[in-house]
Design an enzyme around this catalytic site. Structure first.
Site, PDB file in Angstrom:
ATOM      1  CE1 TYR A  32      60.861  16.365 -16.655  1.00 13.76           C
ATOM      2  CE2 TYR A  32      62.942  15.190 -16.888  1.00 13.76           C
ATOM      3  CZ  TYR A  32      61.659  15.263 -16.381  1.00 13.76           C
ATOM      4  OH  TYR A  32      61.158  14.236 -15.618  1.00 13.76           O
TER       5      TYR A  32
ATOM      6  CG  HIS B 101      53.442  17.063 -14.391  1.00 13.27           C
ATOM      7  ND1 HIS B 101      54.214  16.894 -13.274  1.00 13.27           N
ATOM      8  CD2 HIS B 101      52.167  16.828 -14.009  1.00 13.27           C
ATOM      9  CE1 HIS B 101      53.436  16.561 -12.257  1.00 13.27           C
ATOM     10  NE2 HIS B 101      52.189  16.520 -12.673  1.00 13.27           N
TER      11      HIS B 101
HETATM   12  C1  DHK Z   1      59.151  16.561 -13.394  1.00 10.37           C
HETATM   13  C2  DHK Z   1      59.775  15.616 -12.656  1.00 10.37           C
HETATM   14  O1  DHK Z   1      60.855  15.913 -11.956  1.00 10.37           O
HETATM   15  C3  DHK Z   1      59.340  14.211 -12.671  1.00 10.37           C
HETATM   16  O2  DHK Z   1      59.607  13.548 -11.472  1.00 10.37           O
HETATM   17  C4  DHK Z   1      57.879  14.080 -13.014  1.00 10.37           C
HETATM   18  C5  DHK Z   1      57.858  16.313 -14.060  1.00 10.37           C
HETATM   19  C6  DHK Z   1      57.563  14.855 -14.282  1.00 10.37           C
HETATM   20  C7  DHK Z   1      57.707  17.177 -15.304  1.00 10.37           C
HETATM   21  O3  DHK Z   1      57.425  16.657 -16.381  1.00 10.37           O
HETATM   22  O4  DHK Z   1      57.841  18.390 -15.191  1.00 10.37           O
HETATM   23  O5  DHK Z   1      57.539  12.726 -13.177  1.00 10.37           O
END
Ligand code: DHK
Length: 146
Positions: free
Chosen positions: A22, A99
């Site tokens: 992330y 996402h």
């Molecule tokens: C964010 C989340 O918290 C995951 O549960 C998803 C998503 C993906 C993201 O890529 O921002 O699967």
């Protein structure tokens, strides 16, 4: 134009949670990034984050008649929540699903999206930029004929 930007569970943990997936930017940095893009486009944005499905649904319902579009990253609820899908359908606003990670390249369970059954557009795997792409989309989308 007024856009609601909704982030679901665990997105408040950006910068701490799995940075290899992330990134290292925080939720506050994400909001700042989106705000700059919104200012450049002359659009007003409102941010909402919750870890609770019902609170996300309440917020979507409150938007009825008050916003021109929704950008939503439902986090894990993407893959489980028919109730979020129903709320978006009830309110009927143009919606973009975002996402941060490329969910289609991850575990098979992340490749199911209920919200995606309603959202007009989806951006996944573009990091914070995906939210800006969603703003661009909502600003430039064709208006349905009267
Ligand atoms: C964010 C989340 O918290 C995951 O549960 C998803 C998503 C993906 C993201 O890529 O921002 O699967």
């Amino acid at each position: 134009m007024h856009i609601l930007v909704i982030n679901g569970p665990n997105l408040n943990m950006l910068g701490i949670r799995e940075p290899h997936i992330y990134g290292s930017g925080t939720y506050a940095a994400l909001c700042e990034h989106i705000q700059k893009k919104a200012d450049a486009l002359g659009v007003s944005v409102e941010f909402f984050q919750s870890n609770h499905e019902g609170d996300l649904i309440d917020k979507i319902q409150e938007t009825y008649g008050k916003a021109d579009g929704i950008i939503i990253n439902p986090g894990g609820y993407t893959h489980t929540s028919i109730a979020l899908l129903d709320a978006l359908k009830a309110v009927g606003l143009p919606t973009v699903e975002v996402h941060i990670s490329d969910v289609d390249a991850r575990e098979p369970f992340r490749q199911i999206s209920y919200v995606g059954l309603y959202a007009e557009q989806r951006y996944a795997g573009f990091g914070f930029e995906g939210y800006c792409m969603a703003l661009d989309y909502l600003v430039n989308r064709e208006q349905p004929a009267e």
